[in-house]
Design an enzyme around this catalytic site. Structure first.
Site, PDB file in Angstrom:
ATOM      1  N   GLU A  66     -29.785  23.307 -52.920  1.00 43.22           N
ATOM      2  CA  GLU A  66     -28.794  22.347 -52.503  1.00 43.22           C
ATOM      3  C   GLU A  66     -29.039  22.068 -50.900  1.00 43.22           C
ATOM      4  OE1 GLU A  66     -23.933  21.685 -51.789  1.00 43.22           O
ATOM      5  OE2 GLU A  66     -24.828  23.708 -51.192  1.00 43.22           O
ATOM      6  N   ASP A  86     -27.154  27.748 -52.855  1.00 42.18           N
ATOM      7  CA  ASP A  86     -26.027  27.072 -52.114  1.00 42.18           C
ATOM      8  C   ASP A  86     -26.129  26.768 -50.729  1.00 42.18           C
ATOM      9  OD1 ASP A  86     -23.141  26.203 -52.285  1.00 42.18           O
ATOM     10  OD2 ASP A  86     -22.595  27.653 -50.957  1.00 42.18           O
TER      11      ASP A  86
END
Length: 553
Positions: free
Chosen positions: A277, A216
């Site tokens: 990401e 993330d």
């Protein structure tokens, strides 16, 4: 089932090392997938009850969004403890059972890691608050003295991603930085203790059998914050900071972190996979996808693509070229837990990201759901034909649309509360799945669901679509099965076609043709093995994709 640990040199030669390169990966948002205990929140037992459904879908791996203990200030991305399971979701024993169940069906498991920030309930943040300014405990995070006569002003005028100030003051007068919600203080990645602790976390899950990680906010870990801090206007000025030396984002030195992670990943057999990401320019994304770094990075271009054939051709060409530069395979994704579902996006006249439509409560444009599902099926089949990994978001195999009309009192996303009037939030794509045609939560659980489901939700349920051979669910199963059968190499050659058509040939003698136009077009010679919609004889209608196998003489 646990992974085997090898020396780095041995691991690269291990079995199944490249499983991820052309994998179909299914994202589960655990709180909204299946609820086994009836408390309204999805759980590990719920996922366990559906592993045969996952296997039958034809995927290769499951990516599970955060399941860690959390106050849910940001849907689980505010992590209290990186090495445990939220008791509302399950236990470590149930996690181990899930790993074993997936592996028994030859399915891999990828889990979300949230390394940019913890929750404000994390034990280390609580220790930082108690220890005070200048302490080793406080150095694990990013604390600064305030401005003004008595430090009453934040250290800088920065705005958080969710709206509002990016600095929050604590009782002793100092301020801490949070790129997202105030409940998500950013880690200080200049601190060796943080780096070592995350290596322990990665090994903890790898030793429990995890096959890879989704990282993330991978672009934002390392930061450089000299005094005085730059203003928000200066941060936004691309001329003030050399590429790779922005104070907050996409710094070159973040690759030092991922080089250590890759060394750890390569000790396992097969090596652990990872996907970043990383919201960065395309030419910077290759750094995260290199074999010395995380190994793969999300291509988000299709999340924004309109119904335009030239746009699709450009995205495909560019991303295959980037994959060639990095040595990774590309990733193709249309929906996830952060964006408007693509079955709704492609049903809007504007054909964009759908954010204004969502903010208007669905009143700014009229959604054509039938058109949206037809186009979503067409582009999904197109993407399944491309070299690289296909990432699916739970429910897209049902053609689920976005839920627009969630009452304000039922909303959960901090983006809505902190940026009211500018963002409506992401709750609409996180509404729990419908498994049955009827019931209090359409088979999600035995009671109500944590986000409200619309009354028509059962029309898209697994039970409803199982009974219809033409449903999106059956279409996805056929498409993914054929993908396994036909995908043999990471090569693609373009076929001459009308401007409104995207057509390419794959090794093994099969082609994919997508008609973005308004008139039907003639299909290439060969045997149609699947189409996203009904064909018109030997012609391909608008908003439709077909795969054609050219049989050998």
């Amino acid at each position: 089932m646990t992974n085997t640990t090898l020396s780095p040199s041995d691991a690269l030669l291990g079995p199944d090392a490249d499983w991820w390169r052309q994998a179909a990966v299914y994202q589960i948002y655990p709180r909204s997938f299946a609820d086994a205990n009836g408390d309204g929140v999805g759980d590990l037992r719920g996922i366990l009850s559906r592993v045969d459904y996952l296997k039958g879908l034809g995927i290769d791996a499951v990516w599970m969004s955060p399941f860690y203990p959390s106050a849910l200030a940001d849907g689980g991305y505010d992590v209290d403890d990186y090495r445990d399971v939220d008791p509302r979701i399950g236990t470590l024993a149930e996690f181990d059972e899930l790993v074993a169940a997936l592996h028994a069906r030859s399915l891999k498991l990828i889990v979300d890691i949230v390394p940019n920030h913890s929750s404000d309930r994390h034990v280390w943040f609580q220790e930082a608050l108690a220890a005070g300014p200048g302490s080793p405990e406080r150095d694990r995070y990013i604390f600064r003295d305030g401005l003004g006569e008595n430090g009453e002003l934040p250290p800088a005028d920065w705005t958080s991603t969710f709206g509002g100030p990016a600095w929050t003051r604590v009782a002793d007068g100092q301020w801490y930085f949070h790129m997202f919600a105030k409940e998500q203080p950013d880690w200080n990645w200049a601190n060796r203790e943080i780096r070592d602790d995350f290596l322990k976390t990665l090994a903890f899950w790898a030793d429990r059998g995890v096959d890879g990680f989704r990282i993330d906010v991978a672009h934002a870990l390392t930061k450089r914050l000299p005094e005085p801090l730059p203003t928000a206007a200066e941060l936004a000025d691309p001329t003030l900071f050399p590429v790779g030396d922005h104070p907050l984002s996409d710094r070159d030195d973040v690759q030092e972190v991922y080089a250590e992670w890759r060394e750890l990943f390569n000790r396992y057999s097969p090596p652990l996979t990872a996907v970043a990401e990383a919201w960065v320019p395309a030419d910077r994304r290759v750094r995260y996808a290199s074999r010395d770094s995380l190994g793969q990075a999300f291509n988000f271009d299709l999340l924004r693509a309109t119904w335009n054939p030239e746009e699709f051709r450009t995205i495909i060409r560019d991303n295959l070229a980037l994959a060639g530069q990095s040595g990774a395979s590309s990733t193709w994704v249309f929906s996830n837990h952060d964006v408007v579902r693509h079955a709704s996006r492609y049903g809007l006249p504007s054909g964009g990201e759908g954010r204004e439509w969502l903010l208007s409560g669905g009143t700014s444009e009229v959604e054509d759901r039938d058109l949206g599902v037809a186009r979503a099926r067409a582009v999904s089949l197109l993407a399944f034909a491309l070299p690289g990994s296909a990432y699916l978001y739970q429910g897209e195999e049902l053609g689920l649309p976005e839920v627009v009309d969630i009452p304000e009192s039922e909303r959960q996303d901090p983006a809505f509360f902190r940026n009211r009037g500018v963002e409506i939030g992401r709750d609409g794509c996180r509404v729990p799945l419908p498994w049955t045609t009827e019931g209090s939560s359409f088979g999600f659980g035995s009671g109500d669901s944590h986000l409200p489901q619309p009354v028509w939700w059962g029309d898209y349920s697994v039970e409803t679509e199982e009974a219809d051979d033409s449903s999106t669910l059956h279409f996805y199963r056929r498409a993914l099965a054929l993908r396994h059968e036909l995908q043999t190499a990471e090569e693609l050659s373009w076929i001459d076609a009308p401007e409104s058509v995207v057509a390419f040939r794959r090794p093994g003698g099969w082609v994919s043709v997508t008609n973005f136009g308004v008139e039907s077009v003639e299909l290439p010679a060969g045997r149609v093995v699947i189409a996203s919609g009904a064909l018109d004889g030997d012609r391909l209608p608008a908003d439709t994709t077909a795969w054609i196998v050219v049989d050998a003489d």
